[in-house]
Design an enzyme around this catalytic site. Structure first.
Site, mmCIF file in Angstrom:
data_model
loop_
_atom_site.group_PDB
_atom_site.id
_atom_site.type_symbol
_atom_site.label_atom_id
_atom_site.label_comp_id
_atom_site.label_asym_id
_atom_site.label_seq_id
_atom_site.Cartn_x
_atom_site.Cartn_y
_atom_site.Cartn_z
ATOM 1 N N ALA A 124 -4.771 2.546 8.780
ATOM 2 C CA ALA A 124 -4.960 1.100 8.671
ATOM 3 C C ALA A 124 -6.240 0.790 7.916
ATOM 4 C CB ALA A 124 -5.007 0.477 10.062
ATOM 5 N N GLY A 125 -6.219 -0.327 7.192
ATOM 6 C CA GLY A 125 -7.431 -0.813 6.541
ATOM 7 C C GLY A 125 -7.815 -0.119 5.256
ATOM 8 N N LYS A 128 8.945 -6.148 -8.602
ATOM 9 C CA LYS A 128 8.844 -7.116 -7.504
ATOM 10 C C LYS A 128 9.838 -8.229 -7.807
ATOM 11 C CE LYS A 128 6.755 -8.782 -3.765
ATOM 12 N NZ LYS A 128 6.640 -8.071 -2.485
ATOM 13 N N VAL A 152 0.835 -1.204 0.000
ATOM 14 C CA VAL A 152 0.000 0.000 0.000
ATOM 15 C C VAL A 152 0.870 1.254 0.000
ATOM 16 C CG1 VAL A 152 -1.772 1.286 1.241
ATOM 17 C CG2 VAL A 152 -1.905 -1.192 1.129
#
Length: 248
Positions: free
Chosen positions: A206-207, A37, A17
């Site tokens: 968060a979230g 990645k 994120v």
């Protein structure tokens, strides 16, 4: 041109994120962004990996994945168990160099923490900057950390490992700032930059993904919750986390 390694003090702490947030702000500035990645673990062929998630959240950018292993393990172990070849720092550096030709920002998202092994030689993400220097390229590191009790030790250890290798640490981002932070989390806002010897450059609430973040909402959140060094507007002067409503 910038090459930035995004690593963490552990796993499942918000690296993807944070990578997406940095990418979103760079794209908003008109920069050409690529996300690399080196090793994706725990994801089957055909499934979306971390780099794909960054593109979903941030916008149109280039993604590159050097290796994929089905089991959710450290890359070296996952490669050994799968019988697939591991990824070396030299391979990562070579691919990053290729991406710099057509991109203004190359984000390299690691797996787990900084010293997670990628091969049986013991190579880690911390070896990539040296491999890049061999190609005439410089890089910096963005460290994603946690907010609560225990984060000071893991953050200090990671920063020390970087210093020992002569790798510059751009700063820290708290990957998931809790909706109701406890005393330790609030104290850590001041203590984290001290133990790391690097500035706190933001904290994402968060979230975000669970709450259904899309490209528009992520970009807005990133702008208000990240510092100018990452393309945001948070300056840290309020003494509270950028993800707190009081600081908005």
């Amino acid at each position: 041109m910038t090459i930035m390694l995004v690593t963490g003090t552990g796993t499942e702490i918000g690296k993807t994120v944070v990578t997406a947030a940095v990418a979103a702000l760079a794209l908003a500035e008109g920069r050409r962004v690529a996300v690399l990645k080196p090793a994706q673990t725990g994801v089957a062929e055909g499934e979306a990996g971390d780099a794909d998630e960054v593109r979903r959240l941030a916008g149109e950018l280039t993604v590159s994945e050097l290796a994929r292993y089905p089991e959710p393990l450290a890359p070296a172990t996952a490669a050994l168990r799968s019988g697939l070849p591991p990824v070396s720092p030299e391979q990562v550096a070579k691919e990053a160099a290729r991406l710099t030709v057509d991109h203004d920002l190359v984000l390299i998202e690691g797996a787990g923490g900084l010293l997670v092994r990628y091969d049986q030689r013991g190579s880690t993400l911390a070896d990539v900057p040296s491999a890049l220097r061999e190609l005439g390229l410089e890089s910096t590191v963005l460290l994603v950390t946690t907010a609560g009790l225990g984060t000071l030790n893991t953050t200090a250890l990671t920063a020390e490992a970087l210093r020992g290798r002569g790798v510059p640490l751009l700063g820290l981002v708290i990957g998931a700032w809790p909706a109701t932070p406890d005393l330790a989390a609030r104290c850590n806002l001041a203590d984290l930059p001290v133990v790391a010897g690097a500035p706190l450059l933001g904290a994402l609430p968060a979230g975000l993904v669970r709450q259904g973040a899309d490209r528009v909402s992520l970009q807005a959140t990133a702008r208000s919750c990240l510092a100018p060094a990452l393309g945001g507007v948070w300056d840290g002067s309020a003494g509270v986390a950028p993800a707190d409503p009081i600081s908005r």
